[in-house]
Design a protein around this motif. Structure first.
Motif, PDB file in Angstrom:
ATOM      1  N   ASP A   1      -2.389   2.186   0.638  1.00 38.12           N
ATOM      2  CA  ASP A   1      -2.210   1.889  -0.778  1.00 38.12           C
ATOM      3  C   ASP A   1      -1.223   0.738  -0.943  1.00 38.12           C
ATOM      4  O   ASP A   1      -0.232   0.640  -0.204  1.00 38.12           O
ATOM      5  CB  ASP A   1      -1.728   3.129  -1.525  1.00 38.12           C
ATOM      6  N   PRO A   2      -1.448  -0.149  -1.900  1.00 41.26           N
ATOM      7  CA  PRO A   2      -0.615  -1.353  -2.000  1.00 41.26           C
ATOM      8  C   PRO A   2       0.763  -1.123  -2.591  1.00 41.26           C
ATOM      9  O   PRO A   2       1.658  -1.950  -2.399  1.00 41.26           O
ATOM     10  CB  PRO A   2      -1.441  -2.263  -2.919  1.00 41.26           C
ATOM     11  N   GLY A   3       0.981  -0.007  -3.324  1.00 42.30           N
ATOM     12  CA  GLY A   3       2.202   0.166  -4.107  1.00 42.30           C
ATOM     13  C   GLY A   3       3.343   0.830  -3.381  1.00 42.30           C
ATOM     14  O   GLY A   3       3.687   0.474  -2.246  1.00 42.30           O
TER      15      GLY A   3
ATOM     16  N   ALA B   1       3.220   4.031   0.571  1.00 38.59           N
ATOM     17  CA  ALA B   1       2.379   2.848   0.420  1.00 38.59           C
ATOM     18  C   ALA B   1       3.099   1.597   0.914  1.00 38.59           C
ATOM     19  O   ALA B   1       4.243   1.638   1.362  1.00 38.59           O
ATOM     20  CB  ALA B   1       1.945   2.709  -1.047  1.00 38.59           C
ATOM     21  N   ASP B   2       2.424   0.462   0.823  1.00 39.79           N
ATOM     22  CA  ASP B   2       2.860  -0.744   1.513  1.00 39.79           C
ATOM     23  C   ASP B   2       4.229  -1.258   1.072  1.00 39.79           C
ATOM     24  O   ASP B   2       4.982  -1.806   1.885  1.00 39.79           O
ATOM     25  CB  ASP B   2       1.823  -1.855   1.310  1.00 39.79           C
TER      26      ASP B   2
ATOM     27  N   PRO C   1       6.108  -0.789  -7.897  1.00 42.19           N
ATOM     28  CA  PRO C   1       7.054  -1.726  -8.494  1.00 42.19           C
ATOM     29  C   PRO C   1       6.481  -2.334  -9.776  1.00 42.19           C
ATOM     30  O   PRO C   1       5.257  -2.408  -9.952  1.00 42.19           O
ATOM     31  CB  PRO C   1       7.205  -2.813  -7.424  1.00 42.19           C
ATOM     32  N   ARG C   2       7.389  -2.767 -10.660  1.00 41.11           N
ATOM     33  CA  ARG C   2       6.933  -3.572 -11.795  1.00 41.11           C
ATOM     34  C   ARG C   2       6.257  -4.820 -11.243  1.00 41.11           C
ATOM     35  O   ARG C   2       6.676  -5.374 -10.222  1.00 41.11           O
ATOM     36  CB  ARG C   2       8.133  -3.953 -12.670  1.00 41.11           C
TER      37      ARG C   2
ATOM     38  N   PHE D   1       4.687  -7.749  -6.646  1.00 42.40           N
ATOM     39  CA  PHE D   1       3.624  -6.761  -6.495  1.00 42.40           C
ATOM     40  C   PHE D   1       2.320  -7.270  -7.109  1.00 42.40           C
ATOM     41  O   PHE D   1       1.236  -6.983  -6.589  1.00 42.40           O
ATOM     42  CB  PHE D   1       4.043  -5.437  -7.133  1.00 42.40           C
ATOM     43  N   ASN D   2       2.399  -8.021  -8.205  1.00 47.30           N
ATOM     44  CA  ASN D   2       1.181  -8.594  -8.792  1.00 47.30           C
ATOM     45  C   ASN D   2       0.460  -9.480  -7.790  1.00 47.30           C
ATOM     46  O   ASN D   2      -0.769  -9.431  -7.665  1.00 47.30           O
ATOM     47  CB  ASN D   2       1.519  -9.405 -10.045  1.00 47.30           C
ATOM     48  N   GLU D   3       1.230 -10.302  -7.070  1.00 46.29           N
ATOM     49  CA  GLU D   3       0.620 -11.163  -6.056  1.00 46.29           C
ATOM     50  C   GLU D   3       0.012 -10.329  -4.942  1.00 46.29           C
ATOM     51  O   GLU D   3      -1.093 -10.613  -4.460  1.00 46.29           O
ATOM     52  CB  GLU D   3       1.670 -12.108  -5.469  1.00 46.29           C
ATOM     53  N   TYR D   4       0.713  -9.287  -4.563  1.00 44.56           N
ATOM     54  CA  TYR D   4       0.277  -8.467  -3.433  1.00 44.56           C
ATOM     55  C   TYR D   4      -1.027  -7.735  -3.734  1.00 44.56           C
ATOM     56  O   TYR D   4      -1.969  -7.771  -2.944  1.00 44.56           O
ATOM     57  CB  TYR D   4       1.377  -7.464  -3.080  1.00 44.56           C
TER      58      TYR D   4
END
Length: 359
Positions: free
Chosen positions: A234-236, A273-274, A308-309, A335-338
Motif C-alpha cells: 500500500d502506498p500510504g 505501508a510504504d 500523509p497529507r 505523497f501526492n507524487e508517490y
C-alpha cells in the motif's frame, strides 16, 4: 497528472455483472501471467503471523506492556503486518458496517452506477486501477471514499442507500482513526522517536489523509487464473483491514512464500505501508500482499487508509539517520507524487518503493 485524466481508457465492465451472468470462462483481460497466478505451493498451513493485543499496552503490568511493545516492534520490522485484537472498536459496529456494504453491492446496477468513478479522483464505484489500455485487470469491484481532511470529505458522494450507510461509515471511520492514532504513537516510540513524530510527519491532527476502500470479490468460475487484487504494497502509512467474516482471501508475502491469512474473529488486520518504510529508513517494512478469489463464495472487505497529507514531503527521519549513523535510503517526495504512480500504472508488487531507493 492523474487529475487531468477524466475517463477510463476502455468501457468499464463490472466484475459482479460478469459473475452473475453465469459465464464458465473469464475474459482474457482477467487472466494473469502464469508467474502471478495462485499456486498449490502457496501456504494454507498455520503460520506465525503476529497477533497483538492492544489492550495489553494499557495494563497495570509493566512487563506485559514492555512485552507487547516488543512484539509490535518485531512485527513491524520482520513482517510489516499483524492482526490486532482488543482494539476498542465495537464489534457490532464492525459487523453492521461490513453488512451495509454487502447490501450496497447487491443493489441494482443502475443504482450503483450513479456513483461510478473516474481516474481523476477514484472516488466512488469502480472496477479498475490504472489507466493503461489493455492492462490485465483484477477480479473485483470496489467503492472508494475520502474521510479526512474534512475539506475533501463529501458525503453526497457516499451511497445514499442503504439508508444507514452514511451514518455507519462515519461512525466506523471515526473509531478506526482513533486506532491509527494509537498505533502511530507506538510505532514512533519503538523507533526511538518522540511519541508524536510520525503523526506530525504525516501532517498532524485533522490534516492526516484518510480514506476507505470497500472491496467486493464476486464468485469466479476460474479462480486459479486470476486474482482479486494483484500483488502490491500500500502506498500510504497504515492500512486497517476489516476482512470478510466467512471467507479467507488475503495473502501476504513472507520469505518469498505467499501465506494465506486466517482472520481472527473481530480482529483488524494491520498493514504497514510504504510511507512508514520511507520515514523509518527501511527499519519498518511495508508488506506485499494480494487477494485470491474462489468459485463458491463472494467476499467483502473494508480497507481503511491512514496516509500523509498529500502535499507533505515524506523523507527518512533525520533523528534516526543521526542516531544510527545511516545515509537516507529514499529521496524526499510528497505523497501526492508517490501515489500517482499507482493511480496511473496500477499495482506492481513493491516496485514503486524499491525504485525510490537512493543510488
Amino acid at each position: 497528472m492523474v487529475s487531468a485524466l477524466q475517463s477510463w481508457p476502455e468501457p468499464v465492465v463490472r466484475v459482479q455483472s460478469l459473475s452473475d451472468s453465469g459465464i464458465n470462462c473469464i475474459p482474457d483481460c482477467y487472466v494473469k501471467p502464469i508467474y502471478d497466478r495462485p499456486s498449490s505451493l502457496d501456504s494454507n498451513q498455520p503460520n506465525d503471523i503476529p497477533v497483538i493485543d492492544l489492550a495489553a499496552l494499557y495494563s497495570d503490568d509493566l512487563s506485559l506492556r514492555k512485552t507487547t511493545m516488543d512484539l509490535i516492534s518485531e512485527a513491524c520490522r520482520e513482517w510489516g503486518f499483524f492482526q490486532l485484537i482488543n482494539h476498542g472498536v465495537s464489534h457490532d459496529l464492525m459487523a453492521a458496517t461490513r453488512r451495509v456494504w454487502r447490501e450496497f453491492f447487491h443493489l441494482p446496477l443502475e443504482v450503483k452506477q450513479e456513483y461510478a468513478n473516474s481516474p481523476s479522483t477514484y472516488e466512488g464505484y469502480g472496477s479498475r486501477l490504472g489507466v493503461e489500455k489493455g492492462a490485465k485487470l483484477d477480479w473485483s469491484d470496489y467503492f472508494f471514499l475520502h474521510f479526512l481532511p474534512l475539506h475533501i470529505r463529501n458525503q453526497s458522494k457516499w451511497p445514499a442507500h442503504p439508508q444507514s450507510c452514511r451514518e455507519l461509515v462515519s461512525k466506523y471511520n471515526e473509531e478506526v482513526v482513533k486506532v491509527c492514532g494509537k498505533l502511530m504513537k507506538i510505532f514512533s516510540l519503538n523507533l526511538g522517536l518522540e511519541e508524536e513524530y510520525l503523526e506530525n510527519a504525516f501532517g498532524g491532527g485533522d490534516q492526516i489523509g484518510t480514506s476507505l476502500r470497500v472491496n467486493f470479490y464476486p464468485k469466479c468460475p476460474q479462480p486459479d487464473l486470476t486474482l482479486g487484487i494483484s500483488p502490491h504494497s500500500d502506498p500510504g502509512g497504515i492500512t486497517v483491514l476489516l476482512p470478510d467474516d466467512h471467507v479467507s482471501g488475503l495473502q501476504v508475502r513472507k520469505d518469498n512464500v505467499w501465506l494465506t491469512v486466517k482472520p481472527i474473529p473481530n480482529a483488524f488486520i494491520i498493514n504497514l505501508a510504504d510511507q512508514l518504510q520511507v520515514v523509518s529508513n527501511a527499519q519498518y517494512k511495508s508488506v506485499e500482499h494480494r487477494v485470491i478469489v474462489n468459485s463458491n463464495q463472494e467476499r467483502v472487505s473494508l480497507a481503511f487508509f491512514y496516509n500523509p497529507r498529500g502535499d507533505v514531503l515524506i523523507e527518512p527521519a533525520k533523528k534516526l539517520l543521526l542516531t544510527n549513523n545511516e545515509a537516507p535510503l529514499y529521496q524526499p517526495m510528497t505523497f501526492n507524487e508517490y501515489r500517482s504512480f499507482i493511480r496511473l500504472n496500477g499495482l506492481h508488487g513493491k516496485s514503486q518503493v524499491d525504485s525510490l531507493k537512493s543510488p
